[in-house]
Structure formats: C-alpha cells, structure tokens
Design a protein around this motif. Sequence first.
Motif, PDB file in Angstrom:
ATOM      1  N   PRO A   1       0.992  -1.157  -0.053  1.00  0.00           N
ATOM      2  CA  PRO A   1      -0.064  -0.092  -0.007  1.00  0.00           C
ATOM      3  C   PRO A   1       0.728   1.455   0.009  1.00  0.00           C
ATOM      4  N   PRO A   2       1.569   1.738  -1.203  1.00  0.00           N
ATOM      5  CA  PRO A   2       2.375   2.792  -1.146  1.00  0.00           C
ATOM      6  C   PRO A   2       1.395   4.158  -1.398  1.00  0.00           C
ATOM      7  N   GLU A   3       1.963   5.147  -0.573  1.00  0.00           N
ATOM      8  CA  GLU A   3       1.229   6.366  -0.842  1.00  0.00           C
ATOM      9  C   GLU A   3       2.300   7.005  -2.006  1.00  0.00           C
TER      10      GLU A   3
ATOM     11  N   HIS B   1      11.941   3.242  -2.350  1.00  0.00           N
ATOM     12  CA  HIS B   1      13.217   2.976  -2.119  1.00  0.00           C
ATOM     13  C   HIS B   1      13.504   1.354  -1.524  1.00  0.00           C
TER      14      HIS B   1
ATOM     15  N   GLY C   1      13.845   0.056   1.014  1.00  0.00           N
ATOM     16  CA  GLY C   1      13.132  -0.375   2.198  1.00  0.00           C
ATOM     17  C   GLY C   1      11.562  -0.879   1.700  1.00  0.00           C
ATOM     18  N   HIS C   2      11.206  -0.122   0.804  1.00  0.00           N
ATOM     19  CA  HIS C   2       9.834  -0.708   0.207  1.00  0.00           C
ATOM     20  C   HIS C   2      10.054  -1.887  -0.391  1.00  0.00           C
TER      21      HIS C   2
ATOM     22  N   SER D   1       9.038  -4.737   1.806  1.00  0.00           N
ATOM     23  CA  SER D   1       7.801  -4.876   2.016  1.00  0.00           C
ATOM     24  C   SER D   1       6.972  -5.646   0.673  1.00  0.00           C
TER      25      SER D   1
ATOM     26  N   ILE E   1       0.018  -6.403   6.500  1.00  0.00           N
ATOM     27  CA  ILE E   1       1.360  -6.280   7.059  1.00  0.00           C
ATOM     28  C   ILE E   1       2.201  -5.084   6.866  1.00  0.00           C
TER      29      ILE E   1
ATOM     30  N   THR F   1       5.035  -1.806   9.024  1.00  0.00           N
ATOM     31  CA  THR F   1       6.127  -1.571   9.862  1.00  0.00           C
ATOM     32  C   THR F   1       5.741  -1.308  11.277  1.00  0.00           C
TER      33      THR F   1
ATOM     34  N   PHE G   1       6.310  -5.711  11.371  1.00  0.00           N
ATOM     35  CA  PHE G   1       7.481  -6.352  11.044  1.00  0.00           C
ATOM     36  C   PHE G   1       8.396  -4.959  11.259  1.00  0.00           C
TER      37      PHE G   1
ATOM     38  N   ARG H   1      11.192  -2.463  10.085  1.00  0.00           N
ATOM     39  CA  ARG H   1      11.177  -1.931   8.842  1.00  0.00           C
ATOM     40  C   ARG H   1      12.830  -2.290   8.474  1.00  0.00           C
ATOM     41  N   LEU H   2      13.411  -1.903   7.110  1.00  0.00           N
ATOM     42  CA  LEU H   2      14.689  -2.045   6.729  1.00  0.00           C
ATOM     43  C   LEU H   2      15.386  -0.738   7.067  1.00  0.00           C
TER      44      LEU H   2
ATOM     45  N   LEU I   1      16.418   6.028   4.353  1.00  0.00           N
ATOM     46  CA  LEU I   1      15.419   5.488   3.798  1.00  0.00           C
ATOM     47  C   LEU I   1      14.063   6.159   4.459  1.00  0.00           C
ATOM     48  N   SER I   2      14.004   7.338   3.907  1.00  0.00           N
ATOM     49  CA  SER I   2      12.579   7.925   4.360  1.00  0.00           C
ATOM     50  C   SER I   2      12.256   8.788   3.037  1.00  0.00           C
ATOM     51  N   LYS I   3      11.050   8.843   2.562  1.00  0.00           N
ATOM     52  CA  LYS I   3      10.674   9.421   1.338  1.00  0.00           C
ATOM     53  C   LYS I   3      10.941  10.948   1.475  1.00  0.00           C
TER      54      LYS I   3
HETATM   55  P1  ATP Z   1       8.784   6.354   4.161  1.00  0.00           P
HETATM   56  O1  ATP Z   1       8.918   6.213   5.808  1.00  0.00           O
HETATM   57  O2  ATP Z   1      10.303   6.229   3.552  1.00  0.00           O
HETATM   58  O3  ATP Z   1       8.261   7.796   3.997  1.00  0.00           O
HETATM   59  P2  ATP Z   1       6.408   5.375   4.022  1.00  0.00           P
HETATM   60  O4  ATP Z   1       5.917   4.147   5.156  1.00  0.00           O
HETATM   61  O5  ATP Z   1       5.669   6.684   4.438  1.00  0.00           O
HETATM   62  O6  ATP Z   1       7.711   5.301   3.989  1.00  0.00           O
HETATM   63  P3  ATP Z   1       4.474   4.200   2.278  1.00  0.00           P
HETATM   64  O7  ATP Z   1       4.307   4.487   0.843  1.00  0.00           O
HETATM   65  O8  ATP Z   1       3.290   4.441   3.042  1.00  0.00           O
HETATM   66  O9  ATP Z   1       5.850   4.634   2.791  1.00  0.00           O
HETATM   67  O10 ATP Z   1       4.932   2.682   2.438  1.00  0.00           O
HETATM   68  C1  ATP Z   1       4.420   1.824   1.752  1.00  0.00           C
HETATM   69  C2  ATP Z   1       4.784   0.392   2.319  1.00  0.00           C
HETATM   70  O11 ATP Z   1       5.935  -0.026   2.569  1.00  0.00           O
HETATM   71  C3  ATP Z   1       4.187   0.422   3.901  1.00  0.00           C
HETATM   72  O12 ATP Z   1       3.359  -0.961   4.090  1.00  0.00           O
HETATM   73  C4  ATP Z   1       5.328   0.581   4.665  1.00  0.00           C
HETATM   74  O13 ATP Z   1       5.307  -0.195   5.934  1.00  0.00           O
HETATM   75  C5  ATP Z   1       6.464  -0.260   3.709  1.00  0.00           C
HETATM   76  N1  ATP Z   1       7.845   0.508   4.090  1.00  0.00           N
HETATM   77  C6  ATP Z   1       8.120   1.715   4.022  1.00  0.00           C
HETATM   78  N2  ATP Z   1       9.465   1.954   4.477  1.00  0.00           N
HETATM   79  C7  ATP Z   1       9.866   0.576   4.736  1.00  0.00           C
HETATM   80  C8  ATP Z   1      11.219   0.119   5.123  1.00  0.00           C
HETATM   81  N3  ATP Z   1      12.170   1.054   5.241  1.00  0.00           N
HETATM   82  N4  ATP Z   1      11.048  -0.993   5.443  1.00  0.00           N
HETATM   83  C9  ATP Z   1      10.205  -2.023   5.470  1.00  0.00           C
HETATM   84  N5  ATP Z   1       9.049  -1.599   4.685  1.00  0.00           N
HETATM   85  C10 ATP Z   1       8.944  -0.422   4.573  1.00  0.00           C
END
Ligand code: ATP
Length: 567
Positions: free
Chosen positions: A35-37, A43, A45-46, A49, A231, A233, A260, A262-263, A270-272
Amino acid sequence: MTRGDFGPSSNFIRDIIEEDLRTGRYGGRVHTRFPPEPNGYLHIGHAKSICLNFGLAADYGGQCNLRFDDTNPTKEEVEYVESIKEDVRWLGFDWGDREFYASDYFEQLYQYAVQLIKAGKAYVCDLSADEIREYRGTLTEPGKESPYRDRSIEENLDLFERMRAGEFEEGSRVLRAKIDMASPNVVMRDPVMYRIIRATHHRTGDKWCIYPMYDFAHCLSDSIEGITHSICTLEFENNRALYDWFLDRLGVYHPQQIEFARLNLSHTVLSKRKLRRLVEEGYVDGWDDPRMPTIAGIRRRGYTPEAIRDFCERIGVAKANSIVDIALLEHCLRDDLNKRAPRVMAVLRPLRLVIDNYPEGQVEWFDAVNNPEDPGMGTRKLPFSRVLYVEREDFREDPPRKWFRLAPGREVRLKHAYLVTCMRVVKDERTGEVVELHCTYDPATRGGEAPDGRKVRGALHWVSAAHALDAEVRLYDRLFVKADPEDVPEGQDFTVNLNPNSLEVLTGCKVEPSLAEARPGDRYQFLRLGYFCVDPDSADGRLVFNRTVGLRDTWAKIERSLEKKGG
Ligand code: ATP
Ligand code: MG
C-alpha cells in the motif's frame, strides 16, 4: 543468516499464516497488499515490503493487491504512481488486475463515517490543529475532552455533510472518533478521521474537499478488498488498536494487522521525506540518481531485481529494529552479477604502451572467454596491435616490494595475448609525468603462456589503441560518510554527512570494441575493476557507464570471520 538457496525461510509472519490456514480462519485464503502512498519514489526499504507481501501471496497460493494510499492530495502526484508501478513490475511482481486506490473508496468511506456518527462514535470538532494537539495530553498525562465532544448526532450529521459540501474553511473543523481521551495509548485519544483540504486530487479532481486520515482509510480499504494479513512496519504497532476499533465498531470484515521491523540500511537514509530533500535541494541529480537508494536509482546503477530479492530473503523478517550493513546488499549483487555479467576489458585511466618489436600495422584477433563462470556465454574476438592502452595505476617507475605489475625491466602478462617486458619510459619533459611505455613482446607466448614455464605473476587488462572506443565512466561511492547519517552535531541535519566524493566522473576512458553493441541497462564486468552498467545517457555513439559495484567484497570477509568464530 538464512540462505535464499534453501527456499523461503520461516519467520513469525509465516507462522501466523500457517496457523490461520490450519484453523481455517480466513477460509484458507491468503490475501496481502502493498500500500504505497504516491508521494515519492520507492526505495530499497519498500522492496522489503514488496518482496514480503507478494512473496507470501505467491508461496501460499494467494493474491497480493497493489493499492495506492492516495488520501493526501497535497503531496501526491501521477508521476509517483507511474514510477511505483514500474518499480514493482521491475522487481518481478505482478498484481494482475488488482490495481486499487484508496480514493476509489472515498464514497464508501464517507458512508462508514456517517455510520459511526449515527452510532455516537464520531463527532465534528471545531478545535484548531494546535488545540487538538494541546488537548491530546502526553504519554504520562491524560488528554482533555474537546468542548465539542458531546454534540448531538443530528448536529454532527449536519456539520459533516456541510464539511463535505465545502461550507467551511480548511482547518476550521475535523471529524474525530469518539474513543477515550484518557487512554494510555495516545493514538486512541479521539483521533482525527477527516480533515478539510482544498486541493485538487490526482484522481478525484475537485470532487472532494474532505479527506480521510490514514488510520481510518487504511483498515477499511483492507476490509473492502478482503485482505487477510495486513502487514506493516513496527511504527504502526500502537495504531493496531485503532485499526481494530474502526472495524469492530462498524462490524465489517476484519483483516489482521501484523507489524514487522522496517529495513534500515547503513550509509543511507530510507525515508521519502529525506530522499525528496536530496532531490529538491539538488544534492543528487534526481530520484533516479545512481547514488540514491531508490529502486529507480539502484536500477540505473546496475542492480538486478534478482540481487534485491535475494537480499530481501537473506535479511529475513523480524520484530526488532536493526541496521543492515549495505555491504550485504553489495554482496548479493556481486553474487548475481558474477554469474550473469560478461567480462570485458576497459581502461579507466589510459597510459599508452607501444610494443616496439610488434609489426607495425599488424592486428591479431584473440578469442576471449565472456564468462569463466558460464561457458555457455561463449567467446568474443579481441583485437591486439602494436599500440595499446593499459591502466595508469598498473605502472610504477619505482615499485614497492611485491609489485607484480609493470615497472622498468618487469615482465607481465597481457590477458588473453602475450607476455611483454617494459624496456623504456617516455616522460613529459615539462611535468615529468610518464606518458608512454615502450615494451617488447615474446612472440612465443601467444595466448599469454610462456612455453618454458617461466613464472609471470601479473596479468593486466589492456585495449588496442586503434580499436578502442571512448567512454565516460561514473564512479560512485557511498552517499553518506557515516554508517548512521543521522549521527550529527546538535542543531545540524543529515545533509552534513553527505559524502562530497560520492561521484567521480572519468572521461577519456577506453573500452574494447565489442562494447559498440552495448545498450542502456547492459551490465558488464570490467576485468579487475568491477561491475559496470550502461547509463541511459548513452546515445549516438556516446558511451556512458556507471560503476555498479567494485570487485572487493567486504561482506564475504565479515561472513568468513563470523563463520570462524562459529557465529
Ligand atoms: P517512508 O518512511 O520512506 O516515507 P512510508 O511508510 O511513508 O515510507 P509508504 O508509501 O506508506 O511509505 O509505504 C508503503 C509500504 O512500504 C508500507 O506498508 C510501509 O510499511 C512499507 N515500508 C516503507 N518503508 C519501509 C522500510 N524501510 N522497510 C520495510 N518496509 C517499508
Ligand atoms: Mg506511510
């Protein structure tokens, strides 16, 4: 450490799914979602997931949806939607016809909100954002109830309808869940469900001016889609109570949320939000800059989807946060490229080498093995002639002990060709810089072996000057100098840890002529130098390579020392 070779390793999420399958909890179904926003590029980390959600669905004969969590029109764009689809596909996953958007459910979500108001479980609140924050309390102090908490159901229904109709200003009113302002779990202190945002949404246009919050939209989107295992984070652990609260109060189908770790990866962020800063403030050349940990960046850098999937399998899934050494990711990459990348010869910093006793105008074509790891990849023809280029670093006028490369009087092997001995050095009169080496070759050593069995330890790569192609080569180093980029002096931010030498551009490199066939995305091992990938900037005879990763594997060393310790 678990190994991809032995199939998927068990983890606590698999244990939960297998238990649910055993008890028939969801009628034997496994249905996950990614479910990405769409507010940035994906990245690495995604990728974890994605591999997890799509991987579980595949392993248990289930399905995985791609759902865009597009509930905030101020930050989201179509460009991001498209890039996300491209990246998931590139990683090797297929969502079939299940491409969904939270915005497709806006009407239904609105109706659910009305249902909660009618049940006395939601109210319109006129406190400002700051006041709401103030009233919320802290971890140690309970919150204070909003003066609007006891509005009648009729008044709430009326106000909420008028919020939707656009009668109120942005920020003037919100819809809140009526839960418990004294809850030890701060998430449960009457969380906001809807806010007014006057912005055009990339899918619904100007149809809506109220938008649901993540916690409200997410659980219900899962429910609508019939997700079994949702599932996410660890940061959402406290939100699970709210996830359950909405679904239980509405009495709708109830998936289970599982968290679970996060990576986290060393030497990168690893943050957008932070990655967007790097792009917008010009620290890198865009979301697909090969130094970025985005999928688009590492794809351009030359990473393979297989290497990323292998990495995600090896790091496994756990409940505790940790930082993974980026050397492990690079190790997985080398492992994969070693099998698939053809070997070629390229000279990054050329030094002319003239073979004085080689006939002028003569060209010999040697057969060179494309990949010693895979005879099936065949051979290619490599031209050899009187004037060559070798690597500047492979010559020392005054060599240290144990130097097996070129130096005055020393004999070396030119890979696939002949043994040559350095006889004379030509220098720039003004600067003293070595500009040319003069050598003699031994015609009896064709193919690079001496018939008398004399020992020659150095084997150098080279290209024929008359046949070589010019190329630009971009060398990358870690984007951050510290393993933890967040480790900064008081009052500064992660950008102070950016590595000023993360990019070095070499022009005037020389590569063997077979690379005239190279196309963007093609990957090679430049003998003795590392793995390289053709950049999309290559066009009309211009060749640009990105160094994907060097040959030296720091992770293999770490692993060996762990094995020795019995780790
Ligand atoms: P960011 O923290 O990078 O902004 P986000 O959680 O806001 O990431 P989303 O687009 O909401 O980004 O993420 C989509 C999916 O990817 C979510 O289920 C989120 O839990 C997972 N996800 C994001 N970052 C990681 C990570 N570092 N490791 C594992 N899963 C991740
Ligand atoms: Mg998120």
